[in-house]
Design an enzyme around this catalytic site. Structure first.
Site, PDB file in Angstrom:
ATOM      1  N   GLY A  47      30.860 -24.001  47.304  1.00  0.00           N
ATOM      2  CA  GLY A  47      32.226 -24.341  47.667  1.00  0.00           C
ATOM      3  C   GLY A  47      32.931 -23.330  48.542  1.00  0.00           C
TER       4      GLY A  47
ATOM      5  CG  LEU B 229      29.459 -19.731  54.161  1.00  0.00           C
ATOM      6  CD1 LEU B 229      28.736 -20.348  55.320  1.00  0.00           C
ATOM      7  CD2 LEU B 229      28.621 -19.787  52.918  1.00  0.00           C
TER       8      LEU B 229
ATOM      9  CB  VAL C  88      29.281 -15.844  45.095  1.00  0.00           C
ATOM     10  CG1 VAL C  88      27.847 -15.652  45.586  1.00  0.00           C
ATOM     11  CG2 VAL C  88      29.525 -14.981  43.860  1.00  0.00           C
ATOM     12  CB  CYS C  89      30.811 -19.727  48.610  1.00  0.00           C
ATOM     13  SG  CYS C  89      29.895 -20.682  47.390  1.00  0.00           S
ATOM     14  CB  THR C  90      34.253 -16.046  50.516  1.00  0.00           C
ATOM     15  OG1 THR C  90      34.981 -17.230  50.179  1.00  0.00           O
ATOM     16  CG2 THR C  90      34.962 -15.304  51.640  1.00  0.00           C
TER      17      THR C  90
END
Length: 148
Positions: free
Chosen positions: A38, A48, A43-45
Site C-alpha cells: 500500500g 519505493l 515499509v512500502c514508502t
C-alpha cells in the site's frame, strides 16, 4: 510467486492519471513489476523510495520499473507526487494481477514481491518477501538481475 521461465500474464490497469496501461505495451523491453501492499505505509514508502533512488541502476540495464498495488489511481498520484517517484504506479484494486502473478498475500493485499520480465515476455526472476515488514536489499536484487 509465478514460476520463472513462464510467459508473464498480460494485463491492463489504470495508472495514477487513470490512463489504461497494458504490459504488452512494453514488449521488446525488460520490465520489473514491483508488487507492494500500500501507498504511504512506512515499509512500502521506504521500499519505493529505494527504487526511486536507484532508478538509474535499472534504466542503465534497460529495465522499466512499474509499481503495482491495490490502491486507487488517486492514491498513487498523491503518493508519487509526494515522494517524487519517477516510474509508473498501477492500480490493481480488484487484485486480479496480484492473483495472476501469485503475489496475493494472506490479508488479501499484494505481497511485497517483484517479477522481472524479459523482452519477449518471459519471467526471468520472481521473488516474494516472507515477512511483510522487510524487502530484499537493492544490492541483492541488482546482483540477481545481473546474474540472470
Amino acid at each position: 510467486m509465478i514460476e520463472e521461465g513462464k510467459i508473464a500474464p498480460d494485463f491492463t490497469l489504470p495508472d495514477s492519471t487513470g490512463k489504461m496501461v497494458s504490459l504488452s505495451e512494453f514488449k521488446g523491453r525488460k520490465v520489473l513489476l514491483i508488487f507492494y501492499p500500500g501507498d504511504d505505509t512506512p515499509v512500502c514508502t521506504a521500499q519505493l523510495c529505494d527504487y526511486r533512488n536507484n532508478v538509474a541502476a535499472f534504466t542503465s540495464r534497460g529495465i522499466t520499473v512499474i509499481g503495482i498495488s491495490g490502491d486507487s489511481p488517486e492514491s498513487h498520484k498523491q503518493f508519487a507526487e509526494k515522494h517524487k517517484l519517477p516510474f509508473l504506479l498501477l492500480s490493481d484494486q480488484e487484485r486480479t494481477v496480484a492473483k495472476a502473478y501469485d503475489a496475493l498475500g494472506f490479508l488479501g493485499m499484494a505481497q511485497r514481491a517483484y517479477v522481472l520480465i524479459d523482452e519477449q515476455g518471459l519471467v526471468l526472476l520472481s521473488y516474494s518477501d516472507f515477512l511483510p515488514v522487510t524487502y530484499q536489499p537493492m544490492k541483492d536484487l541488482l546482483a540477481r538481475i545481473d546474474a540472470s
